[in-house]
Design a protein around this motif. Structure first.
Motif, short mmCIF file in Angstrom:
data_model
loop_
_atom_site.label_atom_id
_atom_site.label_comp_id
_atom_site.label_asym_id
_atom_site.label_seq_id
_atom_site.Cartn_x
_atom_site.Cartn_y
_atom_site.Cartn_z
N GLN A 104 28.28 29.43 -13.11
CA GLN A 104 28.21 27.80 -12.85
C GLN A 104 29.27 27.00 -13.23
O GLN A 104 29.84 27.42 -13.94
CB GLN A 104 26.80 27.56 -13.97
N GLN A 105 29.38 25.96 -12.50
CA GLN A 105 30.14 24.70 -12.40
C GLN A 105 29.41 23.81 -13.31
O GLN A 105 28.53 23.40 -13.11
CB GLN A 105 30.60 24.44 -11.03
N ARG A 106 30.24 23.68 -14.48
CA ARG A 106 29.77 22.47 -15.49
C ARG A 106 30.91 21.32 -15.39
O ARG A 106 31.76 21.55 -14.75
CB ARG A 106 29.75 23.03 -16.89
N ARG A 107 30.63 20.24 -16.08
CA ARG A 107 31.69 19.10 -16.05
C ARG A 107 32.81 19.64 -16.94
O ARG A 107 33.83 19.05 -16.57
CB ARG A 107 30.91 17.81 -16.56
N TRP A 108 32.62 20.51 -17.60
CA TRP A 108 33.76 20.77 -18.70
C TRP A 108 34.75 22.10 -18.02
O TRP A 108 35.64 22.44 -18.57
CB TRP A 108 33.33 21.07 -19.97
N ARG A 110 33.67 26.18 -16.03
CA ARG A 110 32.88 27.12 -15.32
C ARG A 110 32.38 28.08 -16.49
O ARG A 110 32.95 28.50 -17.45
CB ARG A 110 33.78 27.91 -14.36
N MET A 111 31.33 28.70 -16.10
CA MET A 111 30.56 29.47 -17.13
C MET A 111 29.75 30.68 -16.51
O MET A 111 29.20 30.58 -15.42
CB MET A 111 29.58 28.93 -17.94
N ASP A 123 28.97 34.79 -23.07
CA ASP A 123 29.05 33.97 -22.00
C ASP A 123 30.72 34.08 -21.99
O ASP A 123 31.45 34.14 -22.89
CB ASP A 123 28.68 32.43 -22.48
N TYR A 132 35.58 20.46 -22.92
CA TYR A 132 34.38 19.95 -23.61
C TYR A 132 34.36 18.52 -23.78
O TYR A 132 33.57 17.54 -23.62
CB TYR A 132 33.88 20.29 -24.91
N ILE A 135 32.63 15.93 -21.38
CA ILE A 135 31.22 15.49 -21.52
C ILE A 135 31.08 14.37 -22.31
O ILE A 135 29.78 13.77 -22.47
CB ILE A 135 30.07 16.64 -21.90
#
Length: 140
Positions: A104-108, A110-111, A123, A132, A135
């Motif tokens: 998954q791509q997140r604002r902070w 990838r996970m 994770d 972080y 965010i």
């Protein structure tokens, strides 16, 4: 007051667990405290691998629960920050981990959500930009 924290993982095969965590995460074997207890070093906290047989009582409090090394859920999991998420996922899957959903791509960053060969979820986090801090509204 400063506290030391240790992470303890129940496993049913100590040699397989040592191989998974040393080869997959670059940890090193610190001490073999007993035949059924190994200390891994190289993370920000020591990780103790403890052999407990499948089907043994997991707790003496509340409803009877037995250890299972099939995939299980717990509200506690480990996050490992890595530099090359795709390469680390591939290496861990080759060692017996299971990628449980697409990266998954997140604002902070990838996970990747995975589980180890003993059913424990963990994770992998690959921070990007300010990590972080991305965010935090108006964060600098």
């Amino acid at each position: 007051m400063t506290q030391e924290i240790r992470i303890c993982l129940d496993v049913d095969d100590i040699e397989r667990a040592i191989a998974f965590y040393t080869q997959g995460f670059g940890l090193r074997l610190g001490r073999r405290l007993q035949d059924d207890w190994a200390e891994l070093l190289g993370a920000s906290a020591p990780i103790d691998l403890l052999v407990e047989p499948a089907g043994s009582a997991a707790t003496q409090v509340g409803p009877a629960r037995q250890r299972s090394y099939e995939r299980h859920w717990t509200p506690v999991h480990l996050d490992f920050v890595v530099a090359d998420l795709d390469a680390r996922v591939a290496a861990l899957v080759a060692l017996g981990a299971r990628l449980e959903r697409p990266i998954q791509q997140r604002r902070w960053g990838r996970m990747a959500n995975l589980s180890d060969p003993f059913g424990h979820g963990f994770d992998l986090l690959e921070m990007q930009g300010r990590g972080y801090d991305e965010i935090i509204a108006g964060g600098k």
